[in-house]
Design a protein around this motif. Structure first.
Motif, PDB file in Angstrom:
ATOM      1  N   ALA A   1      83.958  -3.991  10.277  1.00 37.86           N
ATOM      2  CA  ALA A   1      83.508  -2.802  11.122  1.00 37.86           C
ATOM      3  C   ALA A   1      84.028  -1.353  10.573  1.00 37.86           C
ATOM      4  CB  ALA A   1      84.055  -2.950  12.815  1.00 37.86           C
ATOM      5  N   TYR A   2      85.132  -1.324  10.137  1.00 37.98           N
ATOM      6  CA  TYR A   2      85.926  -0.174   9.687  1.00 37.98           C
ATOM      7  C   TYR A   2      85.186   0.252   8.498  1.00 37.98           C
ATOM      8  CZ  TYR A   2      90.038  -1.130  12.745  1.00 37.98           C
ATOM      9  OH  TYR A   2      90.861  -1.396  13.811  1.00 37.98           O
ATOM     10  N   ILE A   3      85.083  -0.638   7.666  1.00 41.15           N
ATOM     11  CA  ILE A   3      84.251  -0.242   6.240  1.00 41.15           C
ATOM     12  C   ILE A   3      82.917   0.437   6.480  1.00 41.15           C
ATOM     13  CG2 ILE A   3      82.885  -1.031   4.282  1.00 41.15           C
ATOM     14  CD1 ILE A   3      85.539  -3.344   3.999  1.00 41.15           C
ATOM     15  N   ILE A   4      82.028  -0.314   7.572  1.00 39.07           N
ATOM     16  CA  ILE A   4      80.827   0.207   8.044  1.00 39.07           C
ATOM     17  C   ILE A   4      80.978   1.574   8.644  1.00 39.07           C
ATOM     18  CG2 ILE A   4      78.720  -0.380   9.608  1.00 39.07           C
ATOM     19  CD1 ILE A   4      78.662  -1.937   7.033  1.00 39.07           C
ATOM     20  N   ASN A   5      81.973   1.612   9.458  1.00 38.41           N
ATOM     21  CA  ASN A   5      82.197   2.894   9.948  1.00 38.41           C
ATOM     22  C   ASN A   5      82.440   4.035   8.980  1.00 38.41           C
ATOM     23  OD1 ASN A   5      81.953   1.983  12.479  1.00 38.41           O
ATOM     24  ND2 ASN A   5      84.292   1.735  13.095  1.00 38.41           N
ATOM     25  N   TYR A   6      83.134   3.721   8.084  1.00 38.50           N
ATOM     26  CA  TYR A   6      83.357   4.511   7.161  1.00 38.50           C
ATOM     27  C   TYR A   6      82.222   4.905   6.285  1.00 38.50           C
ATOM     28  CZ  TYR A   6      85.613   6.986   2.955  1.00 38.50           C
ATOM     29  OH  TYR A   6      86.007   7.972   2.147  1.00 38.50           O
ATOM     30  N   ALA A   7      81.272   3.865   6.030  1.00 34.97           N
ATOM     31  CA  ALA A   7      79.973   3.979   5.087  1.00 34.97           C
ATOM     32  C   ALA A   7      79.186   4.874   5.948  1.00 34.97           C
ATOM     33  CB  ALA A   7      79.632   2.686   4.799  1.00 34.97           C
ATOM     34  N   PHE A   8      78.903   5.133   7.153  1.00 35.73           N
ATOM     35  CA  PHE A   8      78.101   5.700   7.986  1.00 35.73           C
ATOM     36  C   PHE A   8      78.598   6.939   8.414  1.00 35.73           C
ATOM     37  CE2 PHE A   8      76.020   1.499   8.775  1.00 35.73           C
ATOM     38  CZ  PHE A   8      74.983   1.692   7.808  1.00 35.73           C
TER      39      PHE A   8
END
Length: 462
Positions: free
Chosen positions: A148-155
């Motif tokens: 979730a943290y990685i996806i948050n950063y990606a978007f």
């Protein structure tokens, strides 16, 4: 019955934990953009974050007991469908009310997974590996939070009006994978044994054990007392009471230590100590990576010490880390102090991920008798989510009225009280079969009745 690799069984059995982690962790980054898009007040912000917890309470108390009636496998697949619906509903929400309702639906699946995964893993795992294998649930939870943290950063580079929709909607992909994996999962051998399908139970055990071990375990199941499905009346009986005290006590203290407050609001906390939006999200990725590494280590070493010892180590370690955070956040967070604060937060999370994170779920999955396991795990999960709801809903308000040092200090006191509770009320379960743990509960109930007779009182029938 189609033969499946034990590794795949354990993986898909724990995959609900990944969604559990993703859907509770993703809001920490998404809320930064949701509140700007929908112009949320502090109370509405708390409602968006905590609405999934309200649904989780419903899911834990409904899907857990339903698994006693319909089986663990069917409820895993049902939870996966709810995950899918809730994720897509959240992503396409046009306004505040729809988003809250969608996250309540999503929470039903999260709560169901929190009750189902520990139960399923405890029932398929060999006694000598049960601590490590049930800890896979927490490893998946932490992996989901990191994802979730990685996806948050990606978007995060997208426009704030759409970035949070991608963050929340991404959970639809692992939801579909869980449903497909659920088709191939075998049913829990303990559930099959309870409904007298011993041939099917043996077939599942043969996938996961050596033939001699499978036969011996099946015989243990047959030799156990006649098991009839129990409900709340049986859950509160004298026989089950020690297990209920352990399950409820661990569930409450796990939340009152403040862990999910830190996880949900890590970006907000980072901003409060002087970091920008992008740096805050990147900081959570670093913390999430530490969490996964430490939880993976915990899976490997879980059986080297007793459950009680690990819980006591974790309680003391978290208390010390929180005291350090209370001191650090009392000073201006500039330059090197910002990074020292992150290190102190990382140590707090390390102690949690290595001990209370996996062991609480491990113990509630193994300590309840078979007849009330679904109800017991569901009720303990309900209490856990209720405590989670209370803490997370109040945190934005607390930030407005109290300083961070005071809040961290209160959590440190909770860690000390949790350690006292473990020392006083928790009994050891490491290395014992589920039937042996149940026999311990019966022995304790019989001793209590004998003591009451000696004291001239009437024992309570059970």
């Amino acid at each position: 019955m189609r033969k499946i690799s034990p590794r795949l069984i354990y993986f898909f059995g724990a995959l609900g934990g990944l969604l559990f982690g993703y859907d509770t962790g993703v809001i920490s980054g998404a809320i930064l953009y949701v509140k700007r898009t929908l112009d949320l007040t502090a109370l509405e912000e708390g409602m968006v974050v905590s609405s999934v917890l309200l649904g989780a309470m419903i899911g834990a108390m409904s899907i857990g007991p339903l698994s006693d009636k319909f089986g663990r496998k069917k409820m895993v697949m049902f939870a996966a469908l709810i995950f899918l619906i809730g994720s897509l509903g959240s992503a396409f929400s046009p306004e505040f009310i729809t988003l809250v309702l969608s996250r309540i639906v999503l929470g039903i699946a999260v709560g169901g997974a929190s009750a189902l995964v520990p139960t399923y893993l405890a029932e398929v795992a060999p006694a000598k590996m049960r601590g490590s294998l049930t800890s896979l649930n927490q490893l998946m939870v932490m992996s989901g939070i990191l994802m979730a943290y990685i996806i948050n950063y990606a978007f995060s580079g997208m426009a704030h009006t759409v970035s949070w929709r991608w963050m929340l909607g991404f959970a639809a992909i692992p939801s579909a994978i869980l449903f497909i994996g659920g088709v191939f999962l075998p049913e829990s051998p303990r559930y099959l044994g309870r409904i007298k399908k011993f041939d099917e139970a043996l077939a599942v055990l043969n996938m996961l054990r050596e033939p001699a071990e499978a036969q011996a375990e099946l015989q243990e199941m047959k030799d156990a007392d006649e098991v009839e499905l129990g409900g709340f009346k049986e859950l509160f009986s004298k026989f089950v009471r020690p297990a209920l005290v352990i399950g409820v006590g661990l569930a409450i203290f796990q939340q009152f230590m403040g862990i999910n407050t830190v996880l949900y609001y890590a970006p907000t906390i980072f901003k409060a100590i002087g970091m920008g939006d992008s740096a805050s999200l990147m900081g959570t990725v670093g913390l999430g990576t530490v969490n996964v590494i430490i939880t993976a280590w915990a899976v490997r070493v879980m059986e080297t010490r007793g459950r009680k010892e690990w819980l006591l180590i974790g309680g003391v370690g978290m208390a010390v880390s929180l005291v350090a955070l209370a001191i650090l956040t009392n000073f201006a967070a500039t330059g090197i102090m910002s990074y020292v604060t992150i290190v102190a937060m990382a140590f707090y999370l390390i102690f949690f991920c290595a001990t209370w994170g996996p062991i609480m779920w491990t113990m509630i999955g193994e300590v309840f008798p078979l007849a009330v396991r679904g109800v017991g795990v569901g009720f303990s999960s309900l209490v856990n989510w209720g405590a989670n709801l209370l803490v997370s809903l109040m945190f934005p308000v607390l930030l407005q009225h109290f300083s961070m040092p005071i809040i961290f200090g209160v959590f440190a006191v909770m860690c000390a009280l949790a350690s006292f509770f473990v020392k006083r009320y928790v009994f050891e379960t490491r290395g014992r079969s589920l039937e042996e743990i149940e026999a311990t509960l019966r022995d304790r109930a019989n001793v209590a009745e004998d003591d009451s007779v000696v004291a001239g009182t009437t024992p309570i029938a059970h």
